[in-house]
Design a protein around this motif. Structure first.
Motif, mmCIF file in Angstrom:
data_model
loop_
_atom_site.group_PDB
_atom_site.id
_atom_site.type_symbol
_atom_site.label_atom_id
_atom_site.label_comp_id
_atom_site.label_asym_id
_atom_site.label_seq_id
_atom_site.Cartn_x
_atom_site.Cartn_y
_atom_site.Cartn_z
ATOM 1 N N ARG A 35 0.836 -1.200 0.000
ATOM 2 C CA ARG A 35 0.000 0.000 0.000
ATOM 3 C C ARG A 35 0.875 1.257 0.000
ATOM 4 O O ARG A 35 0.587 2.232 -0.705
ATOM 5 N N ALA A 36 1.952 1.236 0.788
ATOM 6 C CA ALA A 36 2.872 2.374 0.820
ATOM 7 C C ALA A 36 3.550 2.563 -0.536
ATOM 8 O O ALA A 36 3.766 3.698 -0.986
ATOM 9 N N TYR A 37 3.850 1.440 -1.204
ATOM 10 C CA TYR A 37 4.444 1.515 -2.555
ATOM 11 C C TYR A 37 3.457 2.181 -3.520
ATOM 12 O O TYR A 37 3.845 3.062 -4.319
ATOM 13 N N ASP A 38 2.165 1.791 -3.450
ATOM 14 C CA ASP A 38 1.160 2.387 -4.338
ATOM 15 C C ASP A 38 1.050 3.892 -4.117
ATOM 16 O O ASP A 38 0.847 4.656 -5.065
ATOM 17 N N MET A 39 1.158 4.330 -2.863
ATOM 18 C CA MET A 39 1.002 5.750 -2.510
ATOM 19 C C MET A 39 2.333 6.498 -2.563
ATOM 20 O O MET A 39 2.385 7.672 -2.253
ATOM 21 N N PHE A 40 3.401 5.811 -2.939
ATOM 22 C CA PHE A 40 4.764 6.358 -2.936
ATOM 23 C C PHE A 40 5.087 6.979 -1.565
ATOM 24 O O PHE A 40 5.701 8.041 -1.466
ATOM 25 N N ASP A 41 4.674 6.287 -0.522
ATOM 26 C CA ASP A 41 4.976 6.705 0.846
ATOM 27 C C ASP A 41 6.243 5.946 1.285
ATOM 28 O O ASP A 41 6.175 4.884 1.912
#
Length: 248
Positions: free
Chosen positions: A206-212
Motif C-alpha cells: 500500500r505504501a508503494y502504491d502511494m509512494f509513501d
C-alpha cells in the motif's frame, strides 16, 4: 573489539545513510532518511496501526508455519525410516518442491478464496517441503549403529519414531525450521498482496502504491525485526529441546 564493531556497525550505517541523504548524495525521494523513517514509525506506533498489522501478519505466519511444519516432520520421519514410503513419495516431492510457491497462488486463490485460508496455505506449502526434506535427510544421516541397537532391543515402529529417528534428526530438523521461517516471511509479503486488507506485507504494498517511502521502509524494518525475533525464538527452543547439541 570484535563485539563492539558488531554493535556499532548498524549505528554507523544509519549515520552514514542520514548524512548522504541530507547532503543529496543519494536521492531522498527513493531512500528518505533514517530520522524521517523513525518519525513515521513512531506515528504508526502511536496510532496503533503498526501493532495491528504486525499482529495480523504474525498470526498468519505462525499458523501457516505450524500447518506446514507438523506434517513435514511426520512425513519426513516416515520417508527417512521406511524405504518403501520414500521410494513411493520421493518422485512426487522432487517434482513438486521446485515449483515456486508464488506460482501456485492463483490456484490457491481459486481453491481457498480470497480470505485468510489462502494466505495461510501459501505459507504452509512453502514451509512443508523444506521441513520434510530436512527431516528426511536428518533421519537418513543417523548412524546405523543406533538403528541396529534399537532393532536388536526389539523396538517397534513407535519406538523407532520417538527414540531413534526424532532425537537423531532434531538438529537437522531445526535447521530446516529456520530456513522455512525465512521462507514464510518472504511468502507473507507476497500473500498479503492478493486481496488482503491488513498485514505488514499489505502495508508495504500500500505504501508503494502511494509512494509513501517512509512507511514502506518502516514495514521493511519491521519484517527484518520479525525475522530476528523468530530466529531468536527458534534458537531458544532448539537449546531447550536438544541441549546436548551445544555440548558437542
Amino acid at each position: 573489539m570484535v563485539k563492539a564493531c558488531s554493535i556499532l556497525s548498524p549505528f554507523l550505517f544509519l549515520v552514514l545513510w542520514e548524512v548522504l541523504s541530507k547532503s543529496d548524495v543519494i536521492d531522498k525521494r527513493l531512500f528518505s532518511t533514517p530520522s524521517l523513517i523513525l518519525k513515521t514509525m513512531i506515528q504508526l506506533l502511536a496510532t496503533g496501526e503498526l501493532f495491528y498489522h504486525v499482529w495480523i501478519s504474525v498470526f498468519r505466519i505462525i499458523l501457516g508455519f505450524l500447518l506446514g511444519a507438523v506434517p513435514g516432520v511426520i512425513l519426513g520421519l516416515s520417508m527417512g525410516l521406511f524405504p518403501l514410503v520414500r521410494s513411493f513419495l520421493k518422485p512426487i516431492v522432487s517434482a513438486a518442491f521446485p515449483i515456486p510457491k508464488l506460482a501456485l497462488m492463483p490456484l490457491i486463490l481459486i481453491i481457498f478464496g480470497l480470505g485468510e485460508a489462502s494466505k495461510v496455505v501459501t505459507i504452509a506449502l512453502g514451509v512443508f517441503f523444506l521441513v520434510l526434506i530436512n527431516t528426511m535427510a536428518g533421519v537418513m544421516n543417523i548412524e546405523q549403529i543406533y538403528v541396529d541397537v534399537a532393532r536388536n532391543f526389539g523396538a517397534g515402529k513407535k519406538e523407532f519414531y520417538l527414540t531413534v529417528a526424532l532425537p537423531g534428526a532434531l538438529p537437522v530438523i531445526f535447521a530446516g525450521f529456520k530456513i522455512a521461517m525465512g521462507t514464510a516471511l518472504l511468502l507473507i509479503v507476497a500473500a498479503e498482496l492478493s486481496a488482503a486488507r491488513a498485514g505488514i506485507g499489505w502495508m508495504i504494498w500500500r505504501a508503494y502504491d502511494m509512494f509513501d517511502i517512509e512507511k514502506m521502509f518502516s514495514g521493511l524494518i519491521i519484517m527484518s525485526f520479525l525475522g530476528f525475533i523468530f530466529s531468536y525464538c527458534l534458537d531458544l527452543i532448539e537449546k531447550w529441546v536438544i541441549p546436548w547439541k551445544n555440548r558437542e
